[in-house]
Design an enzyme around this catalytic site. Sequence first.
Site, PDB file in Angstrom:
ATOM      1  N   SER A 136       0.843  -1.192   0.000  1.00 27.46           N
ATOM      2  CA  SER A 136       0.000   0.000   0.000  1.00 27.46           C
ATOM      3  C   SER A 136       0.884   1.250   0.000  1.00 27.46           C
ATOM      4  CB  SER A 136      -0.970  -0.026   1.183  1.00 27.46           C
ATOM      5  OG  SER A 136      -1.961   0.971   1.042  1.00 27.46           O
ATOM      6  N   GLU A 168      -2.108  -2.077  -8.055  1.00 26.99           N
ATOM      7  CA  GLU A 168      -3.295  -2.418  -7.269  1.00 26.99           C
ATOM      8  C   GLU A 168      -3.790  -1.147  -6.604  1.00 26.99           C
ATOM      9  OE1 GLU A 168      -3.618  -2.349  -3.713  1.00 26.99           O
ATOM     10  OE2 GLU A 168      -1.624  -1.486  -3.454  1.00 26.99           O
ATOM     11  N   HIS A 174      -5.076  -5.110  -1.558  1.00 26.93           N
ATOM     12  CA  HIS A 174      -5.695  -5.045  -0.240  1.00 26.93           C
ATOM     13  C   HIS A 174      -6.657  -6.215  -0.051  1.00 26.93           C
ATOM     14  CE1 HIS A 174      -4.043  -1.033  -0.709  1.00 26.93           C
ATOM     15  NE2 HIS A 174      -4.249  -0.799   0.569  1.00 26.93           N
TER      16      HIS A 174
END
Length: 347
Positions: A142, A246, A316
């Site tokens: 992330s 992502e 995630h």
Amino acid sequence: MNKRTFLKSLGVLAGASPFFGFNSISSESNPSTLLPKSLQKGDVVGLISPSAATADRMQFTFAKEALEALGFQVKLGENLKNRRGHLAGTDQERASDLNQMFADPTVKAIICIRGGSGAARILPLIDYKLIKNNPKPLMGYSDITALHCAIHSQTGLISFHGPNGTGSWNSFNVQAFNQLFFEKKLVQYKNEQVKGDDLVIKNNRIQVLKAGTADGKILGGNLTVLTALSGTPYYPDFKDAILYTEDIGEDPYKVDRMMSTLKLNGTLDQIKGFIFGQCSDCEPGGGYGSLSVDQVLDDYILPLNIPAYSGAMIGHISKQFIIPNGAEVRMDSTKGSIELLKPVFQS
């Protein structure tokens, strides 16, 4: 004026960083790949928080116990539990923990407790020369994408896009960790598919955007964080690379804007392959309607005529691949696979 000449005019390539902090930005536009030292059970790993603060104190306990269960001793960053607004302490405190863990010879790897926001703020404060002289595995995902990108662009070090300390350490992730870090396997990543009571398998399915195979250095991470680094000295060189991305909680129009940035900055025209992981909670909103994420990917990826697929177990999600960022891989978009071609640790 090319990028190198422009950066030199700012003093970046001459060692006079226009930012406060370490004057250690690499003079190499694309440094050679640097392998981290390998890990063994019983080693000490450092737990740091370079991004957002952790609100629930029990999360510190969970992260420490998970790393111990993996077979490590755990050293907590001096500023791990600090807080300044949404951040885990000041920029200097968070960068200090990262630098200290790389400097400490007893610490063999570094795990980020969580992502969130704020890692990009500390990039000018990182001692990249120190990291290059003490190559160790660094893992997180992330917002930790900012660290993966900056450290690889400045040192060539392979780091690991995988579970954070407070992430899910289920059997899938633990097995993946053991195979990569302890068994030193040249892992082949393919989505786990379990057939339920339905006639067809619906979970973890991939979509082939363009069939084919490609070899190259795999680089990327969180799409929002990656595109925010565009135009900075910390943005990786994507020439002949395999790009993986992502994201979470982004409306398709925002995904479109970010893919547009990757097109306009030249990234998409340089890559040899494209892998899109999971975009969790990225459904179109209301109003006048919206493109879907699928349509956005079609618009930007299909014209490239390169191997590409979406739906990889990256992002995630509870079960996720541990991608060695900067490693040499072969992707097969028809099979939905990513295969390591070379060792990712020093022998």
